[in-house]
Design an enzyme around this catalytic site. Structure first.
Site, PDB file in Angstrom:
ATOM      1  N   SER A  44       4.904 -15.678  20.773  1.00  0.00           N
ATOM      2  CA  SER A  44       5.139 -14.283  20.398  1.00  0.00           C
ATOM      3  C   SER A  44       4.330 -13.968  19.146  1.00  0.00           C
ATOM      4  O   SER A  44       4.099 -14.848  18.309  1.00  0.00           O
ATOM      5  CB  SER A  44       6.627 -14.051  20.087  1.00  0.00           C
ATOM      6  OG  SER A  44       6.800 -12.781  19.492  1.00  0.00           O
ATOM      7  N   TYR A  91      13.956 -16.548  15.531  1.00  0.00           N
ATOM      8  CA  TYR A  91      13.153 -16.490  16.764  1.00  0.00           C
ATOM      9  C   TYR A  91      11.674 -16.694  16.422  1.00  0.00           C
ATOM     10  O   TYR A  91      10.968 -17.460  17.094  1.00  0.00           O
ATOM     11  CB  TYR A  91      13.395 -15.137  17.430  1.00  0.00           C
ATOM     12  CG  TYR A  91      12.432 -14.753  18.538  1.00  0.00           C
ATOM     13  CD1 TYR A  91      12.553 -15.291  19.813  1.00  0.00           C
ATOM     14  CD2 TYR A  91      11.403 -13.824  18.307  1.00  0.00           C
ATOM     15  CE1 TYR A  91      11.681 -14.920  20.838  1.00  0.00           C
ATOM     16  CE2 TYR A  91      10.538 -13.443  19.320  1.00  0.00           C
ATOM     17  CZ  TYR A  91      10.674 -13.996  20.580  1.00  0.00           C
ATOM     18  OH  TYR A  91       9.802 -13.623  21.590  1.00  0.00           O
TER      19      TYR A  91
HETATM   20  P1  NAP Z   1      13.330 -10.947  29.612  1.00  0.00           P
HETATM   21  O1  NAP Z   1      12.854  -9.676  30.249  1.00  0.00           O
HETATM   22  O2  NAP Z   1      14.541 -10.944  28.773  1.00  0.00           O
HETATM   23  O3  NAP Z   1      13.460 -12.044  30.774  1.00  0.00           O
HETATM   24  C1  NAP Z   1      13.788 -13.349  30.398  1.00  0.00           C
HETATM   25  C2  NAP Z   1      13.631 -14.254  31.578  1.00  0.00           C
HETATM   26  O4  NAP Z   1      13.878 -15.588  31.095  1.00  0.00           O
HETATM   27  C3  NAP Z   1      14.646 -13.987  32.658  1.00  0.00           C
HETATM   28  O5  NAP Z   1      14.069 -14.270  33.910  1.00  0.00           O
HETATM   29  C4  NAP Z   1      15.761 -14.978  32.338  1.00  0.00           C
HETATM   30  O6  NAP Z   1      16.472 -15.437  33.480  1.00  0.00           O
HETATM   31  C5  NAP Z   1      14.960 -16.147  31.810  1.00  0.00           C
HETATM   32  N1  NAP Z   1      15.739 -17.001  30.935  1.00  0.00           N
HETATM   33  C6  NAP Z   1      16.408 -16.690  29.797  1.00  0.00           C
HETATM   34  N2  NAP Z   1      17.024 -17.779  29.301  1.00  0.00           N
HETATM   35  C7  NAP Z   1      16.736 -18.788  30.155  1.00  0.00           C
HETATM   36  C8  NAP Z   1      17.087 -20.157  30.203  1.00  0.00           C
HETATM   37  N3  NAP Z   1      17.875 -20.716  29.269  1.00  0.00           N
HETATM   38  N4  NAP Z   1      16.614 -20.900  31.233  1.00  0.00           N
HETATM   39  C9  NAP Z   1      15.832 -20.369  32.188  1.00  0.00           C
HETATM   40  N5  NAP Z   1      15.461 -19.069  32.197  1.00  0.00           N
HETATM   41  C10 NAP Z   1      15.917 -18.295  31.189  1.00  0.00           C
HETATM   42  O7  NAP Z   1      12.175 -11.593  28.692  1.00  0.00           O
HETATM   43  P2  NAP Z   1      10.627 -11.206  28.505  1.00  0.00           P
HETATM   44  O8  NAP Z   1      10.570 -10.091  27.543  1.00  0.00           O
HETATM   45  O9  NAP Z   1       9.955 -11.107  29.813  1.00  0.00           O
HETATM   46  O10 NAP Z   1      10.142 -12.508  27.709  1.00  0.00           O
HETATM   47  C11 NAP Z   1       9.466 -13.573  28.336  1.00  0.00           C
HETATM   48  C12 NAP Z   1       8.857 -14.434  27.252  1.00  0.00           C
HETATM   49  O11 NAP Z   1       7.959 -13.640  26.474  1.00  0.00           O
HETATM   50  C13 NAP Z   1       9.873 -15.015  26.273  1.00  0.00           C
HETATM   51  O12 NAP Z   1       9.487 -16.326  25.919  1.00  0.00           O
HETATM   52  C14 NAP Z   1       9.775 -14.098  25.071  1.00  0.00           C
HETATM   53  O13 NAP Z   1      10.132 -14.735  23.881  1.00  0.00           O
HETATM   54  C15 NAP Z   1       8.287 -13.758  25.109  1.00  0.00           C
HETATM   55  N6  NAP Z   1       7.946 -12.531  24.396  1.00  0.00           N
HETATM   56  C16 NAP Z   1       8.465 -11.336  24.800  1.00  0.00           C
HETATM   57  C17 NAP Z   1       8.129 -10.187  24.110  1.00  0.00           C
HETATM   58  C18 NAP Z   1       8.659  -8.823  24.480  1.00  0.00           C
HETATM   59  O14 NAP Z   1       8.545  -7.887  23.670  1.00  0.00           O
HETATM   60  N7  NAP Z   1       9.246  -8.656  25.653  1.00  0.00           N
HETATM   61  C19 NAP Z   1       7.241 -10.259  23.021  1.00  0.00           C
HETATM   62  C20 NAP Z   1       6.741 -11.493  22.652  1.00  0.00           C
HETATM   63  C21 NAP Z   1       7.090 -12.618  23.353  1.00  0.00           C
HETATM   64  P3  NAP Z   1      17.690 -14.559  34.118  1.00  0.00           P
HETATM   65  O15 NAP Z   1      17.034 -13.356  34.727  1.00  0.00           O
HETATM   66  O16 NAP Z   1      18.274 -15.467  35.124  1.00  0.00           O
HETATM   67  O17 NAP Z   1      18.591 -14.213  32.980  1.00  0.00           O
END
Ligand code: NAP
Length: 255
Positions: A150, A164
């Site tokens: 991130s 985080y």
């Molecule tokens: P999201 O929309 O909240 O989706 C999270 C996904 O991860 C879901 O499929 C969830 O599964 C799964 N998950 C959560 N905890 C888990 C666990 N313990 N074991 C296995 N799967 C798990 O997240 P996102 O925004 O797409 O983020 C994806 C990645 O990008 C993360 O690493 C996050 O830190 C990073 N990121 C995101 C952003 C942002 O602004 N969105 C920015 C920077 C970095 P379920 O559907 O089954 O709950």
């Protein structure tokens, strides 16, 4: 369409953790479009993961769905055992699953939240990487691991989720070190550091309107679409990035 060179005899399947929603789901769809078969991992939302799998099958690719909490070592071992039994050898792993915990100042963040965030974002990614390396070695695969970090690793996320940010900085150090350890085997380890992206993660952190609040501080003036982050991830996983390893690519709209 398949962008693989006809002489590329490596396996074709990517494991993507947290692939049911958000960036992980977009990555699964983008990778399938490039000709990959996909193993989709999810934690709780089986329906979402199965819907993504259906879309992948509609493209003519194979898709398997495996529940596992990456924060639990026994789940990670079970997931890789299931892959060995049912999904065939992997080309790569995308360590995408990640959580923030509730948004707020560091001093309001509980020890339990800090522990859980590190368990999923750092230990979970490490455990999956360890299993993937064992798997690559067993199959003699010059595999690839892409860790989803991130922009927080560089900004520190003051007032939002310092813990985080620290977990993602740890993931980036891990990416660099593991890349240098595994390079002699032809295994690449890279990272993508997304900026704020339009997914459910902001609502899960307790602030659904965070995108509108943070957009003005992003040089490009808007949040990313998940597909824009997915494009960077699938590029790093592809032969087009064959000389890139140990690097975390910022995909953060200029931040
Ligand atoms: P999201 O929309 O909240 O989706 C999270 C996904 O991860 C879901 O499929 C969830 O599964 C799964 N998950 C959560 N905890 C888990 C666990 N313990 N074991 C296995 N799967 C798990 O997240 P996102 O925004 O797409 O983020 C994806 C990645 O990008 C993360 O690493 C996050 O830190 C990073 N990121 C995101 C952003 C942002 O602004 N969105 C920015 C920077 C970095 P379920 O559907 O089954 O709950």
């Amino acid at each position: 369409m398949n962008d693989r060179h006809p002489d590329d005899r490596r396996p074709n399947t990517l494991l993507i953790t947290g692939a049911g929603r958000g960036i992980g789901a977009a990555t699964a769809l983008a990778a399938a479009r490039l000709g990959h078969d996909i193993v989709l991992n999810y934690a709780r939302d089986e329906q979402a993961a199965r819907a993504v799998a259906e879309s992948i099958r509609a493209m003519g690719r194979r898709a398997a769905v495996i529940q596992a909490d990456v924060g639990r070592s026994e789940d990670v071992r079970r997931m890789f055992a299931a892959i060995d039994a049912e999904a065939g050898p992997l080309l790569g792993l995308v360590n995408n699953a990640g959580i923030t915990g509730p948004i707020g100042p560091f001093m309001d963040t509980t020890e339990a939240t800090i522990e859980r965030v590190f368990r999923v974002n750092v230990l979970g990614a490490m455990q999956c990487a360890r299993e993937a390396l064992t798997h690559f070695r067993r199959h003699g695969t010059r595999g690839v691991i892409v860790n989803v970090s991130s922009v927080a690793a560089r900004t520190g996320s003051p007032g939002e989720y310092v813990h985080y940010a620290a977990s993602k900085a740890a993931l980036e150090a891990f990416t660099l070190g593991l890349a240098r350890e595994a390079a002699a085997e032809g295994i690449r380890v890279c990272g993508v550091a997304p900026g704020s992206t339009l997914t459910d993660i902001h609502a899960a952190a307790g602030e659904p309107d965070r995108p509108a609040r943070v957009a003005p501080r992003i040089p490009l003036g808007r949040l990313a679409e998940p597909a824009e982050i997915a494009a960077a991830i699938v590029w790093l996983a592809s032969p087009a990035a064959s000389y890139v390893t140990g690097t975390t690519l910022a995909c953060a709209g200029g931040l």
